[in-house]
Design an enzyme around this catalytic site. Structure first.
Site, short mmCIF file in Angstrom:
data_model
loop_
_atom_site.label_atom_id
_atom_site.label_comp_id
_atom_site.label_asym_id
_atom_site.label_seq_id
_atom_site.Cartn_x
_atom_site.Cartn_y
_atom_site.Cartn_z
N ILE A 35 0.83 -1.22 0.00
CA ILE A 35 0.00 0.00 0.00
C ILE A 35 0.86 1.26 0.00
O ILE A 35 0.39 2.34 -0.39
CB ILE A 35 -0.97 -0.03 1.21
CG1 ILE A 35 -2.19 0.87 0.98
CG2 ILE A 35 -0.25 0.34 2.51
CD1 ILE A 35 -3.29 0.67 2.01
N SER A 97 6.18 -4.57 11.01
CA SER A 97 5.00 -3.90 11.56
C SER A 97 3.75 -4.78 11.48
O SER A 97 2.75 -4.48 12.12
CB SER A 97 4.75 -2.58 10.83
OG SER A 97 4.52 -2.79 9.46
N HIS A 102 5.84 -12.04 5.82
CA HIS A 102 5.69 -11.51 4.46
C HIS A 102 7.06 -11.23 3.88
O HIS A 102 7.96 -10.77 4.58
CB HIS A 102 4.83 -10.24 4.44
CG HIS A 102 5.24 -9.21 5.45
ND1 HIS A 102 4.90 -9.30 6.79
CD2 HIS A 102 5.98 -8.08 5.34
CE1 HIS A 102 5.41 -8.28 7.44
NE2 HIS A 102 6.08 -7.51 6.59
P1 5GP Z 1 6.82 -4.65 7.46
O1 5GP Z 1 7.07 -3.22 7.86
O2 5GP Z 1 6.05 -5.41 8.52
O3 5GP Z 1 8.02 -5.40 6.97
O4 5GP Z 1 5.91 -4.58 6.17
C1 5GP Z 1 4.54 -4.39 6.23
C2 5GP Z 1 4.15 -3.78 4.91
O5 5GP Z 1 2.75 -3.89 4.78
C3 5GP Z 1 4.49 -2.30 4.79
O6 5GP Z 1 5.38 -2.10 3.70
C4 5GP Z 1 3.14 -1.63 4.57
O7 5GP Z 1 3.19 -0.57 3.66
C5 5GP Z 1 2.27 -2.77 4.10
N1 5GP Z 1 0.88 -2.64 4.47
C6 5GP Z 1 0.40 -2.30 5.70
N2 5GP Z 1 -0.94 -2.30 5.69
C7 5GP Z 1 -1.32 -2.65 4.43
C8 5GP Z 1 -2.59 -2.81 3.79
O8 5GP Z 1 -3.66 -2.65 4.39
N3 5GP Z 1 -2.59 -3.18 2.48
C9 5GP Z 1 -1.43 -3.37 1.79
N4 5GP Z 1 -1.55 -3.73 0.49
N5 5GP Z 1 -0.21 -3.23 2.35
C10 5GP Z 1 -0.16 -2.87 3.65
#
Ligand code: 5GP
Ligand code: ZN
Length: 116
Positions: A35, A97, A102
């Site tokens: 997103i 986060s 993922h």
């Molecule tokens: P992290 O920071 O945990 O490695 O990655 C989580 C990712 O999920 C972030 O890059 C963030 O932009 C993405 N993300 C968070 N909420 C959503 C959502 O509701 N939809 C999508 N498509 N991506 C999301």
């Protein structure tokens, strides 16, 4: 129900309860656009099975994690991208986060190394 799909953001996306830019889906994995893209191509690959993060992977998950890596290249290739970076964040201290494992797939621009 009373499973992770009621509380976990990515379980909800996999179920289709929250819309996403889906790029690929099969019985095991789901891929969708981030997103907040950090590169011209930036998508996430998640297993349909809820695993909290890299540190939650068990020996029985090894084939699944390998498939995520293989499909990253397939999906990026279909988007015309042959050079890409794969990132798993494990723990809040390095930027995790969402606590459903993922893999970030980023491409379409040059990138520095090491990461900041
Ligand atoms: P992290 O920071 O945990 O490695 O990655 C989580 C990712 O999920 C972030 O890059 C963030 O932009 C993405 N993300 C968070 N909420 C959503 C959502 O509701 N939809 C999508 N498509 N991506 C999301
Ligand atoms: Zn989940």
């Amino acid at each position: 129900g009373t499973g992770m799909s009621d509380t976990c953001l990515f379980c909800k996306i996999i179920k289709g309860d929250i819309p996403s830019g889906k790029l690929y889906e099969d019985d095991d994995i789901f891929a969708f656009r981030d997103i907040a893209p950090q590169a011209p191509l930036h998508f996430l690959i998640v297993p349909k099975k809820h695993i909290s993060g890299p540190s939650g992977v068990t020996p029985g998950d090894e084939q699944l994690i390998g498939k995520m890596i293989r499909m990253a290249g397939e999906i990026a290739g279909k988007a015309g991208i042959g050079h890409y970076r794969l990132v798993f964040n494990n723990g809040e201290g390095v930027g995790q986060s969402v606590f459903h494992i993922h893999m970030h797939v980023l491409g379409g621009r040059s990138m520095g190394w090491p990461p900041g």
